[in-house]
Scaffold this motif. Structure first.
Motif, PDB file in Angstrom:
ATOM      1  N   TYR A 196       0.838  -1.189   0.000  1.00  0.00           N
ATOM      2  CA  TYR A 196       0.000   0.000   0.000  1.00  0.00           C
ATOM      3  C   TYR A 196       0.874   1.239   0.000  1.00  0.00           C
ATOM      4  O   TYR A 196       1.975   1.233   0.549  1.00  0.00           O
ATOM      5  CB  TYR A 196      -0.888   0.052   1.255  1.00  0.00           C
ATOM      6  CG  TYR A 196      -1.868  -1.083   1.370  1.00  0.00           C
ATOM      7  CD1 TYR A 196      -3.098  -1.027   0.725  1.00  0.00           C
ATOM      8  CD2 TYR A 196      -1.579  -2.204   2.131  1.00  0.00           C
ATOM      9  CE1 TYR A 196      -4.010  -2.059   0.840  1.00  0.00           C
ATOM     10  CE2 TYR A 196      -2.481  -3.238   2.258  1.00  0.00           C
ATOM     11  CZ  TYR A 196      -3.700  -3.167   1.608  1.00  0.00           C
ATOM     12  OH  TYR A 196      -4.591  -4.182   1.731  1.00  0.00           O
ATOM     13  N   ASN A 197       0.399   2.307  -0.596  1.00  0.00           N
ATOM     14  CA  ASN A 197       0.987   3.636  -0.470  1.00  0.00           C
ATOM     15  C   ASN A 197       0.065   4.421   0.440  1.00  0.00           C
ATOM     16  O   ASN A 197      -1.120   4.574   0.145  1.00  0.00           O
ATOM     17  CB  ASN A 197       1.088   4.348  -1.828  1.00  0.00           C
ATOM     18  CG  ASN A 197       2.198   3.803  -2.674  1.00  0.00           C
ATOM     19  OD1 ASN A 197       3.199   3.330  -2.161  1.00  0.00           O
ATOM     20  ND2 ASN A 197       2.026   3.862  -3.985  1.00  0.00           N
ATOM     21  N   ILE A 198       0.604   4.926   1.541  1.00  0.00           N
ATOM     22  CA  ILE A 198      -0.196   5.666   2.518  1.00  0.00           C
ATOM     23  C   ILE A 198       0.403   7.050   2.685  1.00  0.00           C
ATOM     24  O   ILE A 198       1.613   7.193   2.852  1.00  0.00           O
ATOM     25  CB  ILE A 198      -0.234   4.925   3.874  1.00  0.00           C
ATOM     26  CG1 ILE A 198      -0.881   3.553   3.684  1.00  0.00           C
ATOM     27  CG2 ILE A 198      -0.978   5.740   4.916  1.00  0.00           C
ATOM     28  CD1 ILE A 198      -0.871   2.690   4.909  1.00  0.00           C
ATOM     29  N   THR A 199      -0.450   8.073   2.645  1.00  0.00           N
ATOM     30  CA  THR A 199       0.004   9.448   2.839  1.00  0.00           C
ATOM     31  C   THR A 199      -0.497   9.952   4.180  1.00  0.00           C
ATOM     32  O   THR A 199      -1.692   9.910   4.464  1.00  0.00           O
ATOM     33  CB  THR A 199      -0.519  10.357   1.709  1.00  0.00           C
ATOM     34  OG1 THR A 199      -0.072   9.833   0.459  1.00  0.00           O
ATOM     35  CG2 THR A 199      -0.009  11.781   1.876  1.00  0.00           C
ATOM     36  N   VAL A 200       0.445  10.415   5.024  1.00  0.00           N
ATOM     37  CA  VAL A 200       0.128  10.950   6.341  1.00  0.00           C
ATOM     38  C   VAL A 200       0.786  12.321   6.464  1.00  0.00           C
ATOM     39  O   VAL A 200       2.004  12.434   6.336  1.00  0.00           O
ATOM     40  CB  VAL A 200       0.633  10.019   7.477  1.00  0.00           C
ATOM     41  CG1 VAL A 200       0.331  10.612   8.838  1.00  0.00           C
ATOM     42  CG2 VAL A 200       0.036   8.629   7.338  1.00  0.00           C
ATOM     43  N   ASN A 201      -0.014  13.349   6.689  1.00  0.00           N
ATOM     44  CA  ASN A 201       0.498  14.711   6.832  1.00  0.00           C
ATOM     45  C   ASN A 201       1.420  15.109   5.693  1.00  0.00           C
ATOM     46  O   ASN A 201       2.456  15.726   5.881  1.00  0.00           O
ATOM     47  CB  ASN A 201       1.222  14.899   8.166  1.00  0.00           C
ATOM     48  CG  ASN A 201       0.308  14.770   9.345  1.00  0.00           C
ATOM     49  OD1 ASN A 201      -0.875  15.063   9.249  1.00  0.00           O
ATOM     50  ND2 ASN A 201       0.847  14.334  10.462  1.00  0.00           N
TER      51      ASN A 201
END
Length: 123
Positions: free
Chosen positions: A5-10
């Motif tokens: 998965y590619n996850i974007t946080v802040n």
């Protein structure tokens, strides 16, 4: 079975691999930070002065009028505070965009305004 998965946080993007183990639970997740290109930051909008023509002061944002500090006939100079507009729990000073005399006050304390609503006219 491993899922990626590619996850974007802040604003930071991370590649994450998740392994399905059935009833077992892994105590250590594997996380690989991935640097993404820096995003351009939008410039802060200025609350005032906002003018749409010769002496017309309009609402720069939706909100509620907390205080009107001038009345029709008052002389004002560029930069004088005309009224206080509360938006998102912040009090914003709406200032005169030019020198002149207040010819019309279109709002009163407690009035709700939308972006672009006429507040005060300076003649």
């Amino acid at each position: 079975m491993i899922k990626k998965y590619n996850i974007t946080v802040n604003g930071n993007t991370y590649d994450v691999e998740v392994e399905e183990l059935g009833s077992e639970v892994s105590s250590r997740p594997q996380v690989a930070p991935q640097q993404s290109a820096p995003k351009a930051v939008a410039p802060k909008p200025q609350a005032a002065p906002v003018s749409s023509g010769a002496g017309s002061i309009n609402a720069p944002m939706p909100g509620t009028i907390n205080d009107v500090r001038v009345k029709a006939g008052d002389s004002v100079k560029k930069g004088d505070v005309l009224l206080i507009l509360e938006a998102m729990k912040m009090e914003n000073e709406i200032m005169a965009s030019c020198d002149g005399t207040v010819s019309k006050v279109s709002v009163s304390k407690g009035t709700s305004v939308s972006v672009g609503d006429a507040l005060i006219t300076i003649g």
